[in-house]
Scaffold this motif. Structure first.
Motif, PDB file in Angstrom:
ATOM      1  N   LEU A  28      13.264  25.863   1.174  1.00 23.56           N
ATOM      2  CA  LEU A  28      12.958  24.341   1.861  1.00 23.56           C
ATOM      3  C   LEU A  28      12.902  23.410   0.649  1.00 23.56           C
ATOM      4  O   LEU A  28      12.872  22.410   1.056  1.00 23.56           O
ATOM      5  N   LEU A  29      13.236  23.775  -0.529  1.00 27.68           N
ATOM      6  CA  LEU A  29      12.915  22.767  -1.629  1.00 27.68           C
ATOM      7  C   LEU A  29      14.411  22.141  -1.678  1.00 27.68           C
ATOM      8  O   LEU A  29      14.932  22.171  -2.954  1.00 27.68           O
ATOM      9  N   THR A  30      15.301  21.978  -0.859  1.00 27.86           N
ATOM     10  CA  THR A  30      16.496  21.078  -1.096  1.00 27.86           C
ATOM     11  C   THR A  30      16.288  19.524  -1.105  1.00 27.86           C
ATOM     12  O   THR A  30      15.238  19.110  -0.461  1.00 27.86           O
ATOM     13  N   PRO A  31      17.273  18.905  -1.867  1.00 21.31           N
ATOM     14  CA  PRO A  31      16.819  17.629  -2.102  1.00 21.31           C
ATOM     15  C   PRO A  31      16.939  16.720  -0.651  1.00 21.31           C
ATOM     16  O   PRO A  31      16.160  15.695  -0.447  1.00 21.31           O
ATOM     17  N   GLU A  32      17.874  17.366   0.307  1.00 17.49           N
ATOM     18  CA  GLU A  32      18.015  16.795   1.585  1.00 17.49           C
ATOM     19  C   GLU A  32      16.558  16.580   2.284  1.00 17.49           C
ATOM     20  O   GLU A  32      16.027  15.757   2.848  1.00 17.49           O
ATOM     21  N   LEU A  33      15.818  17.816   2.283  1.00 18.53           N
ATOM     22  CA  LEU A  33      14.678  17.951   2.991  1.00 18.53           C
ATOM     23  C   LEU A  33      13.633  17.135   2.159  1.00 18.53           C
ATOM     24  O   LEU A  33      12.503  16.652   2.985  1.00 18.53           O
ATOM     25  N   LEU A  34      13.569  17.437   0.877  1.00 18.45           N
ATOM     26  CA  LEU A  34      12.533  16.475   0.135  1.00 18.45           C
ATOM     27  C   LEU A  34      12.562  14.965   0.526  1.00 18.45           C
ATOM     28  O   LEU A  34      11.761  14.379   0.629  1.00 18.45           O
ATOM     29  N   GLY A  35      13.801  14.598   0.710  1.00 16.56           N
ATOM     30  CA  GLY A  35      14.017  13.338   1.150  1.00 16.56           C
ATOM     31  C   GLY A  35      13.245  12.723   2.380  1.00 16.56           C
ATOM     32  O   GLY A  35      12.873  12.001   2.669  1.00 16.56           O
TER      33      GLY A  35
END
Lengths: 218, 229
Positions: A124-131
């Motif tokens: 879940l700690l992907t750049p896309e999801l964090l964005g």
């Protein structure tokens, strides 16, 4: 800029000193994620379709727990009045609250994403999801900070904030849940949902900045 | 300028405020000379607090306007010119007295704030307790610290609403010395302590149901009896 920095630093320091509201929000969200992890059968099923709902309901209620707390403390202590007759503009007062609430909620959300990654065994700690989480939280905090100001002097305000904010947050929730689903590979492309999220975040922030002085005087 | 050639510190014209259709303050005109000390009198509900809230820019008048030292309100210049002392001390309870004053000094852009803060805390007897949380201080000390907050930026005008609330006789002496009777500071303060106004006031404004029924604020600026030289 110096004044804005002073207001933000003050709000962050007060949020840390009087952190019971944020600790309740963190405890609530941890219990929610743990409960969801027990409820779903992780061994046999793909839990990814459930995760967008798990993540955003947890974030939503965690924020509602604590969003109005800092403003309420200022009203109760009379310091909100002291800020309003000082040379600090209403926009700086709002920005201080917004940044402090945003940082506190983002810390909780980040810790819950780590917990959910471990419990659900999904990255879940992907750049896309964090964005997506960052943009969604900006829109969410802008709106709830404004509504907390409008309801600051009203009896039953702790009930009023969720009742007022949840219907207004529906576009944000739809955008955030669908964009999160797309980032987890459940549907094609996050583009349209990210656009909806961004439009909502910009709208909520602008509306809050424009309406805050009027809401503050009431 | 007044007839006597004194500059006007607060010049209000036709200040009116309504709440939900009810007029609480109606058509108030004021011309408070610089350095004057005005006691704002009137029974409960006369409109004193509402008038003071308008003068401190917390409430927008329904009609009318005012200026402070020639600057039309609301503006940053007016905000820097006024200090406000209210019913509530308006302090951050989770900050120490030192942190409270450091914060207010910073937002008012006070130069060389540390000596000013030390001086004020010394005067009100709080320097020794500067690092304790404000929440544990007594009501009287809260009001003393509120006095420091109101004066931290050396305002030209002090707007006070029942400033004696919570103060012991020693605290009231400090209030007179540092604020109400301080030379050069223009003061308008609502009070019910009629026995105390002789110590500081140079004139009175009396309100009744939102109207001014007596105004001696610009009659004279003779030093009040018992005021420090």
């Amino acid at each position: 800029m110096n004044v804005l920095g002073a207001v933000v630093a003050k709000d962050l320091k007060l949020a840390w000193r009087n952190r019971s509201g944020w600790l309740s929000a963190a405890a609530f969200s941890t219990i929610a994620v743990l409960t969801y992890s027990f409820a779903f059968d992780l061994a046999t099923g793909d839990v990814r379709p459930l995760l967008p709902g798990v993540i955003w309901t947890t974030f939503l209620f965690a924020g509602v727990f604590a969003a109005g707390q800092s403003f309420q403390d200022e009203v109760d202590d009379g310091t909100f009045d002291a800020l309003m007759f000082s040379p600090v503009g209403a926009t700086s007062v709002f920005a201080g609250k917004l940044v402090a609430n945003l940082i506190a909620l983002l810390i909780i959300e980040f810790s819950q994403l780590i917990l959910a990654t471990i419990l659900f065994d999904v990255a879940l700690l992907t750049p896309e999801l964090l964005g997506i989480v960052l943009i969604g939280t900006i829109g969410y905090v802008s709106l709830t900070t404004l509504l907390a100001t409008m309801g600051g002097h009203v009896r039953g305000r702790s009930v009023l904030l969720p009742v007022l904010s949840l219907p207004l947050l529906i576009p944000l929730l739809i955008g955030a849940v669908r964009a999160t689903g797309a980032s987890l590979g459940l549907e094609a492309g996050t583009g349209p949902w990210m656009l909806l999220l961004m439009v909502f975040a910009v709208w909520a922030t602008l509306a809050a900045v424009l309406l805050f002085p009027t809401a503050a005087e009431q | 300028m007044t007839d006597a050639g004194t500059a006007i510190a607060i010049d209000a014209r036709g200040l009116t405020r309504q709440y939900a259709g009810v007029t609480v303050v109606r058509g108030v005109d004021l011309a408070l000379p610089a350095g004057s000390k005005t006691a704002l009198l009137g029974s409960n509900g006369a409109g004193k607090t509402t008038l003071l809230k308008m003068l401190s820019t917390l409430l927008t008048p329904t009609s009318g306007s005012f200026s402070v030292n020639g600057h039309r309100a609301p503006s940053a210049e007016v905000a820097r010119s006024i200090g406000v002392l209210g019913h509530s001390p308006m302090l951050y309870e989770d900050f120490t007295p030192l942190e409270n004053l450091q914060f207010f000094a910073r937002i008012y852009g006070v130069q060389d704030a540390e000596p000013r803060i030390r001086d004020l805390l010394d005067q009100v007897g709080l320097w020794r307790r500067r690092n304790e949380r404000t929440v544990i201080l007594s009501r009287g000390y809260h009001q003393r610290l509120a006095l420091c907050r109101a004066l931290i930026h050396r305002p030209a005008v002090l707007i006070a609403d029942e400033p004696e609330t919570g103060l012991d006789p020693e605290g009231i002496e400090l209030l007179d010395e540092m604020a109400l009777a301080a030379p050069g500071l223009t003061v308008i303060a609502a009070t019910h302590r009629i026995d105390h106004i002789d110590a500081w006031a140079t004139g009175i404004v009396r309100l009744d149901r939102g109207r001014v029924i007596e105004d001696t604020s610009s009659v004279g600026l003779a030093a009040p009896e018992g005021a420090p030289a």
